[in-house]
Write a protein that holds these residues in place. Structure first.
Motif, PDB file in Angstrom:
ATOM      1  N   UNK A 199       0.812  -1.218   0.000  1.00 34.19           N
ATOM      2  CA  UNK A 199       0.000   0.000   0.000  1.00 34.19           C
ATOM      3  C   UNK A 199       0.844   1.267   0.000  1.00 34.19           C
ATOM      4  N   UNK A 200       1.790   1.355   0.904  1.00 34.14           N
ATOM      5  CA  UNK A 200       2.610   2.561   0.968  1.00 34.14           C
ATOM      6  C   UNK A 200       3.407   2.747  -0.317  1.00 34.14           C
ATOM      7  N   UNK A 201       3.866   1.662  -0.875  1.00 35.27           N
ATOM      8  CA  UNK A 201       4.596   1.745  -2.136  1.00 35.27           C
ATOM      9  C   UNK A 201       3.731   2.357  -3.233  1.00 35.27           C
ATOM     10  N   UNK A 202       2.436   2.029  -3.249  1.00 34.96           N
ATOM     11  CA  UNK A 202       1.542   2.628  -4.231  1.00 34.96           C
ATOM     12  C   UNK A 202       1.412   4.136  -3.999  1.00 34.96           C
ATOM     13  N   UNK A 203       1.254   4.562  -2.756  1.00 34.81           N
ATOM     14  CA  UNK A 203       1.181   5.992  -2.452  1.00 34.81           C
ATOM     15  C   UNK A 203       2.449   6.708  -2.902  1.00 34.81           C
ATOM     16  N   UNK A 204       3.584   6.109  -2.619  1.00 37.93           N
ATOM     17  CA  UNK A 204       4.858   6.712  -3.002  1.00 37.93           C
ATOM     18  C   UNK A 204       4.982   6.799  -4.525  1.00 37.93           C
ATOM     19  N   UNK A 205       4.524   5.766  -5.211  1.00 39.93           N
ATOM     20  CA  UNK A 205       4.570   5.748  -6.677  1.00 39.93           C
ATOM     21  C   UNK A 205       3.672   6.845  -7.252  1.00 39.93           C
ATOM     22  N   UNK A 206       2.477   7.003  -6.679  1.00 39.93           N
ATOM     23  CA  UNK A 206       1.577   8.069  -7.126  1.00 39.93           C
ATOM     24  C   UNK A 206       2.212   9.439  -6.918  1.00 39.93           C
ATOM     25  N   UNK A 207       2.823   9.615  -5.770  1.00 40.62           N
ATOM     26  CA  UNK A 207       3.458  10.904  -5.464  1.00 40.62           C
ATOM     27  C   UNK A 207       4.588  11.208  -6.444  1.00 40.62           C
ATOM     28  N   UNK A 208       5.428  10.222  -6.691  1.00 38.35           N
ATOM     29  CA  UNK A 208       6.548  10.435  -7.617  1.00 38.35           C
ATOM     30  C   UNK A 208       6.059  10.756  -9.020  1.00 38.35           C
ATOM     31  N   UNK A 209       5.036  10.035  -9.481  1.00 39.95           N
ATOM     32  CA  UNK A 209       4.555  10.229 -10.847  1.00 39.95           C
ATOM     33  C   UNK A 209       4.068  11.657 -11.068  1.00 39.95           C
ATOM     34  N   UNK A 210       3.291  12.178 -10.113  1.00 37.57           N
ATOM     35  CA  UNK A 210       2.759  13.536 -10.274  1.00 37.57           C
ATOM     36  C   UNK A 210       3.859  14.575 -10.065  1.00 37.57           C
ATOM     37  N   UNK A 211       4.721  14.358  -9.075  1.00 37.16           N
ATOM     38  CA  UNK A 211       5.806  15.303  -8.800  1.00 37.16           C
ATOM     39  C   UNK A 211       6.779  15.400  -9.966  1.00 37.16           C
ATOM     40  N   UNK A 212       7.080  14.269 -10.580  1.00 34.09           N
ATOM     41  CA  UNK A 212       8.023  14.285 -11.707  1.00 34.09           C
ATOM     42  C   UNK A 212       7.410  14.923 -12.946  1.00 34.09           C
ATOM     43  N   UNK A 213       6.104  14.776 -13.118  1.00 32.86           N
ATOM     44  CA  UNK A 213       5.452  15.399 -14.276  1.00 32.86           C
ATOM     45  C   UNK A 213       5.369  16.919 -14.104  1.00 32.86           C
ATOM     46  N   UNK A 214       5.198  17.369 -12.838  1.00 36.15           N
ATOM     47  CA  UNK A 214       5.051  18.802 -12.575  1.00 36.15           C
ATOM     48  C   UNK A 214       6.086  19.234 -11.540  1.00 36.15           C
TER      49      UNK A 214
END
Length: 324
Positions: A199-214
Motif C-alpha cells: 500500500x505505501x509503495x503505491x502511495x509513493x509511486x503516485x506521489x513520484x509520478x505527479x511530482x516528476x510530471x510537474x
C-alpha cells in the motif's frame, strides 16, 4: 508558496440522522467536541468539502475558542455535463438540470470567497473541486470550467488555490495545473485492490509520478485512508482496524520524514454515506467511530474519544483548553 508539513485530516462531522444532502448539520456543541478530539490527536490542518453551514460553524468555533487549526475549504461541484459511463447513473441529466448545476457551481465559488474573507486568518487554502474529472464520475465539469473557477477564486480571495483529484487523473490536467498554486492528489490502495504489504509503495509511486510530471508545483495528498469495514466491493481480508492502524502508521511516518502534507481520510465514520447496508465501506473510513471513540490507530499513540472525555472531567478543562 508552500504548504508546510503538519498533521492533517479530512473533517466532515455528520452523525446519525445528519447529512449534507438533507442539510441537517452537526450542532455547535457536537462540532466543538470533534475539534477538541482532533486537537488532542495532534492535527493542525483540517480539510472541509463545502462552504456550507457546517464549515461556517467550524470556523466560528475555531475563532471563538482560539483553536490551533488552519482549514482548507473547497466546493463540491455538481455535474455540468452528463456521463453515460458512470456506473451508478440512473437516468440522463436534462439540459435544464445541467444549467442549474452550472449556476449553482458559480455561486458556490462566490460563497467560498465570502466565507474566506470573513475567516481569512484561519484559511490554509481553497479548492475548486473534488474528483470532477475521472471517466467514472457522476459530477463532471470540464477542465476549462475548473480553470475558470481557479482564476475567479484567486482573484476574489488571494489565497492559495488547489484542486483535489485522484493521482492518475493529473497526467491529463496540464492546462489546469498552470492555474493552481499546488496540486492535491488522492491515493487509495484499497480501492485499487492493492494489499497492505504494497500500500505505501503505491502511495509513493503516485506521489513520484505527479511530482516528476510537474516539478515546479508542490504536490500534497488531500485524501489517503483505509476502511475498517466493507462489503464485497473490497478484499475483506485486507479491511479492519488492525490493517488501518498498520497502514496509517507507515504512511504518516513516511510523510513526516519526507515533510509531505497528507490529509488522512477521514476523521469520523459517517453513517449517511453509501447505500443502506451497514457494511458499506464509505461509512467506515474514520479514525474515530461515529460515537467518537477512537479506533486502533489512535489508541497506539493518542487518546480515544472516551479517554478524552474522562480526562476533561478529571481536570475540569473547558472547551478553550483553560482549567477552571
Amino acid at each position: 508558496m508552500e504548504i508546510k508539513y503538519k498533521k492533517a485530516v479530512c473533517y466532515s462531522g455528520y452523525r446519525a440522522g445528519q447529512s449534507p444532502v438533507t442539510g441537517i448539520v452537526p450542532a455547535r456543541e457536537q462540532i466543538l467536541e470533534d475539534l477538541l478530539l482532533l486537537r488532542k490527536a495532534g492535527f493542525e490542518y483540517l480539510r472541509m468539502y463545502e462552504p456550507n453551514e457546517h464549515a461556517r460553524k467550524t470556523l466560528e468555533l475555531i475563532r471563538e475558542h482560539r483553536l490551533p487549526f488552519s482549514v482548507m475549504v473547497g466546493i463540491d461541484p455538481r455535474a455540468e455535463y452528463d456521463n453515460p459511463g458512470c456506473p451508478w447513473r440512473k437516468k440522463e441529466k436534462t439540459a435544464v438540470e445541467l444549467e442549474e448545476n452550472r449556476v449553482y457551481n458559480t455561486e458556490q465559488i462566490r460563497k467560498l470567497a465570502r466565507l474566506s474573507a470573513e475567516f481569512q486568518e484561519y484559511f490554509l487554502a481553497v479548492s475548486i473541486g473534488n474528483e470532477n474529472r475521472p471517466d467514472w464520475g457522476s459530477d463532471l465539469v470540464t477542465e476549462e470550467r475548473l480553470i475558470e473557477f481557479a482564476d475567479d477564486l484567486r482573484a476574489r480571495t488571494g489565497l492559495p488555490v488547489t484542486y483535489c483529484e485522484g493521482a492518475g487523473e493529473w497526467r491529463f490536467l496540464e492546462r489546469l495545473v498552470a492555474h493552481l498554486d499546488f496540486i492535491s492528489i488522492h491515493s487509495y490502495p484499497l480501492w485499487n485492490r492493492t494489499g497492505l504489504s504494497a500500500a505505501l509503495e503505491m502511495n509513493q509511486r503516485d506521489y513520484r509520478a505527479v511530482s516528476e510530471k510537474y516539478p515546479d508545483k508542490q504536490v500534497i495528498f488531500t485524501e489517503c485512508g483505509w476502511a475498517t469495514e466493507c462489503n464485497h466491493s473490497m478484499d475483506e481480508s485486507q479491511v479492519g482496524e488492525e490493517q488501518q492502524a498498520e497502514y496509517l502508521t507507515e504512511l504518516t511516518a513516511w510523510a513526516e520524514k519526507e515533510r509531505i502534507p497528507v490529509f488522512v481520510f477521514e476523521a469520523f465514520d459517517e453513517p449517511w454515506k453509501g447505500g443502506a447496508a451497514p457494511d458499506e465501506p464509505e461509512k467506515h473510513w474514520g479514525i474515530f467511530r461515529e460515537d467518537r471513540t477512537g479506533k486502533r490507530f489512535l489508541l497506539q499513540g493518542n487518546m480515544s474519544g472516551k479517554e478524552e472525555r474522562k480526562s476533561q472531567e478529571k481536570t475540569g478543562e473547558d472547551s478553550s483548553g483553560r482549567t477552571g
